[in-house]
Design an enzyme around this catalytic site. Structure first.
Site, PDB file in Angstrom:
ATOM      1  N   SER A 111     -77.878 -83.371 -24.283  1.00 50.39           N
ATOM      2  CA  SER A 111     -78.327 -84.667 -23.749  1.00 50.39           C
ATOM      3  C   SER A 111     -79.833 -84.526 -23.565  1.00 50.39           C
ATOM      4  O   SER A 111     -80.319 -84.133 -22.510  1.00 50.39           O
ATOM      5  CB  SER A 111     -77.662 -84.975 -22.408  1.00 50.39           C
ATOM      6  OG  SER A 111     -76.275 -85.048 -22.553  1.00 50.39           O
ATOM      7  N   LYS A 129     -81.412 -84.251 -14.430  1.00 50.09           N
ATOM      8  CA  LYS A 129     -82.233 -84.300 -15.658  1.00 50.09           C
ATOM      9  C   LYS A 129     -82.018 -85.619 -16.403  1.00 50.09           C
ATOM     10  O   LYS A 129     -82.960 -86.286 -16.818  1.00 50.09           O
ATOM     11  CB  LYS A 129     -81.860 -83.081 -16.510  1.00 50.09           C
ATOM     12  CG  LYS A 129     -82.396 -83.007 -17.909  1.00 50.09           C
ATOM     13  CD  LYS A 129     -81.404 -83.388 -19.004  1.00 50.09           C
ATOM     14  CE  LYS A 129     -80.100 -82.661 -18.967  1.00 50.09           C
ATOM     15  NZ  LYS A 129     -79.166 -83.052 -20.030  1.00 50.09           N
ATOM     16  N   LYS A 155     -77.756 -92.066 -24.119  1.00 48.74           N
ATOM     17  CA  LYS A 155     -77.009 -91.128 -23.279  1.00 48.74           C
ATOM     18  C   LYS A 155     -77.601 -91.076 -21.864  1.00 48.74           C
ATOM     19  O   LYS A 155     -76.872 -91.060 -20.858  1.00 48.74           O
ATOM     20  CB  LYS A 155     -77.042 -89.738 -23.920  1.00 48.74           C
ATOM     21  CG  LYS A 155     -76.512 -88.609 -23.062  1.00 48.74           C
ATOM     22  CD  LYS A 155     -75.021 -88.723 -22.818  1.00 48.74           C
ATOM     23  CE  LYS A 155     -74.545 -87.666 -21.833  1.00 48.74           C
ATOM     24  NZ  LYS A 155     -73.133 -87.798 -21.498  1.00 48.74           N
TER      25      LYS A 155
HETATM   26  P1  NDP Z   1     -74.019 -75.338 -19.142  1.00 48.18           P
HETATM   27  O1  NDP Z   1     -75.067 -75.133 -18.120  1.00 48.18           O
HETATM   28  O2  NDP Z   1     -72.594 -75.124 -18.787  1.00 48.18           O
HETATM   29  O3  NDP Z   1     -74.296 -74.361 -20.422  1.00 48.18           O
HETATM   30  C1  NDP Z   1     -75.563 -74.267 -20.974  1.00 48.18           C
HETATM   31  C2  NDP Z   1     -75.534 -73.465 -22.257  1.00 48.18           C
HETATM   32  O4  NDP Z   1     -76.855 -73.372 -22.764  1.00 48.18           O
HETATM   33  C3  NDP Z   1     -75.047 -72.038 -22.074  1.00 48.18           C
HETATM   34  O5  NDP Z   1     -74.445 -71.604 -23.267  1.00 48.18           O
HETATM   35  C4  NDP Z   1     -76.364 -71.279 -21.844  1.00 48.18           C
HETATM   36  O6  NDP Z   1     -76.289 -69.933 -22.203  1.00 48.18           O
HETATM   37  C5  NDP Z   1     -77.271 -71.998 -22.794  1.00 48.18           C
HETATM   38  N1  NDP Z   1     -78.686 -71.925 -22.407  1.00 48.18           N
HETATM   39  C6  NDP Z   1     -79.244 -72.310 -21.237  1.00 48.18           C
HETATM   40  N2  NDP Z   1     -80.583 -72.172 -21.286  1.00 48.18           N
HETATM   41  C7  NDP Z   1     -80.868 -71.682 -22.520  1.00 48.18           C
HETATM   42  C8  NDP Z   1     -82.074 -71.319 -23.180  1.00 48.18           C
HETATM   43  N3  NDP Z   1     -83.267 -71.454 -22.578  1.00 48.18           N
HETATM   44  N4  NDP Z   1     -82.007 -70.829 -24.448  1.00 48.18           N
HETATM   45  C9  NDP Z   1     -80.813 -70.693 -25.058  1.00 48.18           C
HETATM   46  N5  NDP Z   1     -79.625 -71.017 -24.485  1.00 48.18           N
HETATM   47  C10 NDP Z   1     -79.662 -71.515 -23.234  1.00 48.18           C
HETATM   48  O7  NDP Z   1     -74.253 -76.794 -19.739  1.00 48.18           O
HETATM   49  P2  NDP Z   1     -73.190 -77.797 -20.387  1.00 48.18           P
HETATM   50  O8  NDP Z   1     -72.453 -77.106 -21.467  1.00 48.18           O
HETATM   51  O9  NDP Z   1     -72.440 -78.483 -19.306  1.00 48.18           O
HETATM   52  O10 NDP Z   1     -74.195 -78.884 -21.000  1.00 48.18           O
HETATM   53  C11 NDP Z   1     -74.875 -78.727 -22.238  1.00 48.18           C
HETATM   54  C12 NDP Z   1     -75.490 -80.085 -22.598  1.00 48.18           C
HETATM   55  O11 NDP Z   1     -74.437 -81.049 -22.745  1.00 48.18           O
HETATM   56  C13 NDP Z   1     -76.436 -80.619 -21.508  1.00 48.18           C
HETATM   57  O12 NDP Z   1     -77.511 -81.298 -22.089  1.00 48.18           O
HETATM   58  C14 NDP Z   1     -75.526 -81.588 -20.720  1.00 48.18           C
HETATM   59  O13 NDP Z   1     -76.289 -82.577 -20.060  1.00 48.18           O
HETATM   60  C15 NDP Z   1     -74.642 -82.130 -21.829  1.00 48.18           C
HETATM   61  N6  NDP Z   1     -73.328 -82.642 -21.410  1.00 48.18           N
HETATM   62  C16 NDP Z   1     -72.486 -81.938 -20.576  1.00 48.18           C
HETATM   63  C17 NDP Z   1     -71.263 -82.462 -20.195  1.00 48.18           C
HETATM   64  C18 NDP Z   1     -70.295 -81.740 -19.294  1.00 48.18           C
HETATM   65  O14 NDP Z   1     -69.262 -82.354 -18.910  1.00 48.18           O
HETATM   66  N7  NDP Z   1     -70.527 -80.476 -18.927  1.00 48.18           N
HETATM   67  C19 NDP Z   1     -70.836 -83.788 -20.669  1.00 48.18           C
HETATM   68  C20 NDP Z   1     -71.746 -84.405 -21.604  1.00 48.18           C
HETATM   69  C21 NDP Z   1     -72.950 -83.867 -21.926  1.00 48.18           C
HETATM   70  P3  NDP Z   1     -75.812 -68.778 -21.182  1.00 48.18           P
HETATM   71  O15 NDP Z   1     -74.330 -68.603 -21.453  1.00 48.18           O
HETATM   72  O16 NDP Z   1     -76.626 -67.617 -21.566  1.00 48.18           O
HETATM   73  O17 NDP Z   1     -76.104 -69.258 -19.774  1.00 48.18           O
END
Ligand code: NDP
Length: 297
Positions: free
Chosen positions: A98, A242, A173
């Site tokens: 997002s 965010k 979004k």
């Molecule tokens: P999480 O915080 O659960 O996971 C984040 C992921 O990104 C992890 O795999 C993390 O790796 C990785 N990550 C974080 N920072 C970095 C970085 N600097 N470089 C590389 N990898 C990184 O987030 P979500 O999965 O919940 O959300 C992901 C996206 O989807 C966001 O933009 C969110 O707004 C969107 N979203 C989420 C929903 C939900 O229900 N959760 C619904 C709809 C959209 P690591 O394992 O190392 O921490």
């Protein structure tokens, strides 16, 4: 067989990747910053565990990213292990983060220089929608690129909509999630006031959900998460903070007066600061309860 790479196995990314791994016509590679998570996923799903973003992208026709913010995606592009080191001419980067429209447009321009396509493709429907393959996918960018990606997106998406130029998926979004934030906050305020006035929350929700004030917050989130005090952690408050900030930014950029979006952005920044990085978005209701001196029951 379509060769696909998926980067970012977080709360929503992991079940999206699981749907891709289970698709018979997709050969999947996964990469995650915390490598153990990718290793565990690969051994459970049969996907290839890529050592670096470049390794994941090498040979992939479609590369999907799903990270917290657009700048995280941008930071994966460069360096010897970066995506640009592995992406081949004619490949397509589909960013399911997002994200924010400005950064997405910058990423698209950089990739175009290497002959790589880009679409922003944020999703809605939560972790359960990802598990069930019923997400809504909102896409910004060239419509022909979306058609190339559509069969792959269909592994986790049910409604896949072309919204406009690069960044328009992100903008839509952000506005959707700003509405979610307004509904969570206003429902909490209303139910807290009613609790103090002697109306029980289940009675109030029963009426509201048969009336014109209902929303996803009143119909699902409050009954399942607040009244039960379960507050499961499925979508971090930090991420909703965010999103509302991005929506307020879009309004500002378009010179649209949006005092309610800005106020909601401020409230969710306050809630995020108060409750921390790991709190779920619905836990914002706890701050409203604290201010009101009452529990929503
Ligand atoms: P999480 O915080 O659960 O996971 C984040 C992921 O990104 C992890 O795999 C993390 O790796 C990785 N990550 C974080 N920072 C970095 C970085 N600097 N470089 C590389 N990898 C990184 O987030 P979500 O999965 O919940 O959300 C992901 C996206 O989807 C966001 O933009 C969110 O707004 C969107 N979203 C989420 C929903 C939900 O229900 N959760 C619904 C709809 C959209 P690591 O394992 O190392 O921490």
């Amino acid at each position: 067989m379509t060769t696909v790479a998926f980067l970012g196995l977080g709360a929503i990314g992991r079940p999206m990747a699981a749907r891709l791994a289970a698709a018979p016509d997709i050969s999947l590679a996964v990469w995650n910053r915390t490598s153990e998570r990718a290793a565990a996923f690969a051994s459970e799903s049969g996907a290839r565990h890529a050592a670096t973003p470049a390794d994941a992208a090498r040979g992939a026709e479609i590369v999907i990213t799903c990270l917290p913010v657009s700048s995280d995606v941008e930071s994966l592009l460069d360096g010897p292990d970066g995506l640009l080191g592995g992406l081949t001419t004619g490949a397509l980067l589909v960013d399911c983060t997002s994200g924010d429209p400005t950064t997405s447009r910058r990423i698209a321009a950089r990739l175009a220089g290497s002959g790589v396509g880009f679409i922003d493709a944020p999703v809605s429907g939560g972790t359960i929608g990802a598990e069930q393959g019923t997400l809504t996918v909102m896409v910004g960018g060239d419509a022909a690129l979306l058609e190339r990606a559509r069969p792959v997106l269909a592994a986790f998406g049910k409604k896949i909509v072309h919204c406009g130029a690069v960044g328009s998926g992100d903008a839509l979004k952000a506005v959707n999630n700003a509405l979610l934030a307004v509904h969570v906050w206003s429902t909490a305020e209303g139910l807290a006031a009613l609790a103090k006035a002697g109306v029980k929350a289940d009675v109030a929700l029963d009426v509201i959900n048969a009336s014109s004030g209902r929303s996803n917050a009143s119909m699902n989130l409050f009954p399942e998460r607040v009244l039960t005090r379960a507050f499961p952690r499925t979508f971090r408050l930090a991420l909703l903070d965010k999103d509302v900030g991005i929506a307020a930014g879009v309004a500002r950029e378009q010179k649209v007066p949006a005092p309610l979006l800005q106020l909601t952005a401020d409230l969710f920044r306050i809630a995020h600061n108060a409750l921390g990085d790991e709190a779920d978005h619905v836990e914002a209701a706890k701050l409203v309860e604290q201010w009101a001196g009452v529990e929503i029951r």
